[in-house]
Design an enzyme around this catalytic site. Structure first.
Site, PDB file in Angstrom:
ATOM      1  N   TYR A 285      33.954  -9.551  -0.845  1.00 52.23           N
ATOM      2  CA  TYR A 285      33.984  -8.473   0.144  1.00 52.23           C
ATOM      3  C   TYR A 285      34.414  -8.922   1.542  1.00 52.23           C
ATOM      4  O   TYR A 285      34.781  -8.106   2.381  1.00 52.23           O
ATOM      5  CB  TYR A 285      32.635  -7.750   0.215  1.00 52.23           C
ATOM      6  CG  TYR A 285      31.460  -8.591   0.656  1.00 52.23           C
ATOM      7  CD1 TYR A 285      31.251  -8.886   2.001  1.00 52.23           C
ATOM      8  CD2 TYR A 285      30.539  -9.069  -0.274  1.00 52.23           C
ATOM      9  CE1 TYR A 285      30.168  -9.639   2.416  1.00 52.23           C
ATOM     10  CE2 TYR A 285      29.451  -9.821   0.121  1.00 52.23           C
ATOM     11  CZ  TYR A 285      29.263 -10.101   1.474  1.00 52.23           C
ATOM     12  OH  TYR A 285      28.190 -10.850   1.876  1.00 52.23           O
TER      13      TYR A 285
ATOM     14  N   HIS B 105      54.094 -21.774   2.223  1.00 52.20           N
ATOM     15  CA  HIS B 105      54.005 -22.190   3.628  1.00 52.20           C
ATOM     16  C   HIS B 105      52.564 -22.313   4.098  1.00 52.20           C
ATOM     17  O   HIS B 105      52.057 -23.424   4.228  1.00 52.20           O
ATOM     18  CB  HIS B 105      54.787 -21.172   4.485  1.00 52.20           C
ATOM     19  CG  HIS B 105      54.912 -21.536   5.925  1.00 52.20           C
ATOM     20  ND1 HIS B 105      55.933 -21.082   6.724  1.00 52.20           N
ATOM     21  CD2 HIS B 105      54.143 -22.303   6.725  1.00 52.20           C
ATOM     22  CE1 HIS B 105      55.799 -21.559   7.947  1.00 52.20           C
ATOM     23  NE2 HIS B 105      54.705 -22.300   7.972  1.00 52.20           N
TER      24      HIS B 105
ATOM     25  N   ASN C 153      49.738 -23.939  14.423  1.00 47.45           N
ATOM     26  CA  ASN C 153      49.864 -23.648  15.848  1.00 47.45           C
ATOM     27  C   ASN C 153      48.986 -22.474  16.230  1.00 47.45           C
ATOM     28  O   ASN C 153      48.663 -21.635  15.385  1.00 47.45           O
ATOM     29  CB  ASN C 153      51.330 -23.385  16.236  1.00 47.45           C
ATOM     30  CG  ASN C 153      52.111 -22.723  15.131  1.00 47.45           C
ATOM     31  OD1 ASN C 153      52.021 -21.520  14.934  1.00 47.45           O
ATOM     32  ND2 ASN C 153      52.868 -23.513  14.369  1.00 47.45           N
TER      33      ASN C 153
ATOM     34  N   HIS D 259      47.999 -24.278   7.938  1.00 50.24           N
ATOM     35  CA  HIS D 259      48.561 -24.758   6.676  1.00 50.24           C
ATOM     36  C   HIS D 259      47.427 -25.272   5.789  1.00 50.24           C
ATOM     37  O   HIS D 259      47.424 -26.424   5.373  1.00 50.24           O
ATOM     38  CB  HIS D 259      49.557 -25.894   6.934  1.00 50.24           C
ATOM     39  CG  HIS D 259      50.826 -25.467   7.563  1.00 50.24           C
ATOM     40  ND1 HIS D 259      51.907 -26.319   7.700  1.00 50.24           N
ATOM     41  CD2 HIS D 259      51.223 -24.282   8.100  1.00 50.24           C
ATOM     42  CE1 HIS D 259      52.904 -25.684   8.307  1.00 50.24           C
ATOM     43  NE2 HIS D 259      52.500 -24.452   8.554  1.00 50.24           N
TER      44      HIS D 259
ATOM     45  N   SER E 234      55.722 -24.498  20.340  1.00 51.48           N
ATOM     46  CA  SER E 234      55.734 -24.476  18.882  1.00 51.48           C
ATOM     47  C   SER E 234      57.026 -23.886  18.321  1.00 51.48           C
ATOM     48  O   SER E 234      57.606 -22.958  18.892  1.00 51.48           O
ATOM     49  CB  SER E 234      54.550 -23.641  18.375  1.00 51.48           C
ATOM     50  OG  SER E 234      54.684 -23.343  17.011  1.00 51.48           O
TER      51      SER E 234
ATOM     52  N   TYR F  16      27.606  -5.545  12.367  1.00 47.14           N
ATOM     53  CA  TYR F  16      26.928  -6.731  11.826  1.00 47.14           C
ATOM     54  C   TYR F  16      26.669  -7.745  12.927  1.00 47.14           C
ATOM     55  O   TYR F  16      27.492  -7.929  13.822  1.00 47.14           O
ATOM     56  CB  TYR F  16      27.786  -7.353  10.740  1.00 47.14           C
ATOM     57  CG  TYR F  16      27.207  -8.608  10.135  1.00 47.14           C
ATOM     58  CD1 TYR F  16      26.177  -8.545   9.204  1.00 47.14           C
ATOM     59  CD2 TYR F  16      27.694  -9.875  10.500  1.00 47.14           C
ATOM     60  CE1 TYR F  16      25.649  -9.703   8.644  1.00 47.14           C
ATOM     61  CE2 TYR F  16      27.164 -11.026   9.945  1.00 47.14           C
ATOM     62  CZ  TYR F  16      26.140 -10.921   9.015  1.00 47.14           C
ATOM     63  OH  TYR F  16      25.623 -12.059   8.474  1.00 47.14           O
TER      64      TYR F  16
ATOM     65  N   GLU G 232      57.121 -22.031  15.929  1.00 45.14           N
ATOM     66  CA  GLU G 232      56.814 -20.691  15.439  1.00 45.14           C
ATOM     67  C   GLU G 232      56.675 -19.663  16.559  1.00 45.14           C
ATOM     68  O   GLU G 232      56.039 -18.612  16.377  1.00 45.14           O
ATOM     69  CB  GLU G 232      55.530 -20.711  14.601  1.00 45.14           C
ATOM     70  CG  GLU G 232      55.617 -21.539  13.333  1.00 45.14           C
ATOM     71  CD  GLU G 232      56.591 -20.973  12.288  1.00 45.14           C
ATOM     72  OE1 GLU G 232      57.222 -19.931  12.556  1.00 45.14           O
ATOM     73  OE2 GLU G 232      56.710 -21.598  11.218  1.00 45.14           O
TER      74      GLU G 232
ATOM     75  N   HIS H 138      47.943 -19.844  13.338  1.00 43.20           N
ATOM     76  CA  HIS H 138      48.789 -20.130  12.177  1.00 43.20           C
ATOM     77  C   HIS H 138      48.363 -21.472  11.596  1.00 43.20           C
ATOM     78  O   HIS H 138      48.323 -22.485  12.309  1.00 43.20           O
ATOM     79  CB  HIS H 138      50.260 -20.176  12.571  1.00 43.20           C
ATOM     80  CG  HIS H 138      51.158 -20.661  11.470  1.00 43.20           C
ATOM     81  ND1 HIS H 138      51.197 -20.053  10.232  1.00 43.20           N
ATOM     82  CD2 HIS H 138      52.026 -21.699  11.404  1.00 43.20           C
ATOM     83  CE1 HIS H 138      52.067 -20.688   9.462  1.00 43.20           C
ATOM     84  NE2 HIS H 138      52.575 -21.705  10.142  1.00 43.20           N
TER      85      HIS H 138
ATOM     86  N   SER I  10      55.170 -28.175  20.150  1.00 43.52           N
ATOM     87  CA  SER I  10      55.755 -28.510  18.861  1.00 43.52           C
ATOM     88  C   SER I  10      55.538 -29.984  18.524  1.00 43.52           C
ATOM     89  O   SER I  10      55.830 -30.867  19.337  1.00 43.52           O
ATOM     90  CB  SER I  10      57.258 -28.212  18.883  1.00 43.52           C
ATOM     91  OG  SER I  10      57.869 -28.592  17.669  1.00 43.52           O
TER      92      SER I  10
END
Length: 215
Positions: free
Chosen positions: A113, A154, A29, A94, A72, A207, A74, A92, A43
């Site tokens: 790095y 998770h 999400n 997976h 969602s 950068y 979450e 978020h 969701s």
């Protein structure tokens, strides 16, 4: 429509998240904050079917501000990140390698790095049921001094001051996780010292290409 531009961006990045294999099925999400409002993905909705109208809008306490799909699961994690940091976007995911490492390590070390983009070695937040206040709390603690965390058994979460930056951090996190996994197949990886990561973090602030001012 509330947060029209933010909704459009979320649909775009959802499609990118699928293409970049940062999620599987309807998992994962994203959200973008604008003032006291948050645009967040719904969701269990298929990413390929999302439209700006599908995106939900909530407040910082997680209350829906418009009729429509359920936000969602979450929401607690997203709102906790916004309340605890200066984030304006949360991603978020997976992804395979971050999720794999989450089951066997307590921290992703500085094997490359580019962990400097995340603020340093990435901690693994203790497991808690998805969508729970406990998971939100564990995530925030793991993110202290960092721009992301891996969630045990998770997935992963990153944030930034734009959806582009939060998403880029997710991409690099997964890449470093994959590198670490593959390096471990050959032996014990060399780990960069904290002072080198701090030096790289400073260099990254300048950068890239500067944009000249218009006359």
């Amino acid at each position: 429509m509330l947060l029209h531009d933010e909704r459009v961006q979320l649909v775009e990045y959802c499609r990118r998240m699928q293409a970049d294999q940062l999620t599987v099925g309807t998992s994962g999400n994203l959200s973008i904050r604008s003032g006291d409002h948050i645009a967040i993905t719904p969701s269990g909705a298929a990413y390929e079917d999302l439209t700006p109208e599908s995106i939900c809008v909530i407040d910082l306490d997680g209350n829906s501000l418009e009729d429509g799909l359920e936000p969602s699961s979450e929401v607690p994690m997203h709102t906790s990140v916004y309340k605890s940091t200066d984030a304006t976007a949360v991603v978020h995911t997976h992804p395979l390698y971050a999720s794999t490492l989450s089951a066997v390590v307590d921290e992703l070390p500085a094997v490359h790095y580019m962990v400097a983009l995340l603020g340093g070695p990435v901690r693994v937040a203790p497991y808690a049921t998805f969508g729970s206040p406990e998971l939100a709390d564990n995530s925030i603690k793991a993110m202290e001094g960092r721009f992301g965390a891996i969630l045990q058994n998770h997935g992963a979460t990153t944030y930034g001051d734009s959806i582009a930056k939060a998403y880029t951090r997710s991409v690099y996190l997964e890449w470093v996780c994959q590198m670490y996994y593959q390096a471990k197949l050959f032996g014990q990886p060399n780990i960069l010292p904290d002072e080198e990561i701090a030096r790289v973090a400073e260099k990254l602030t300048t950068y890239g290409q500067s944009v000249p001012a218009r006359s």
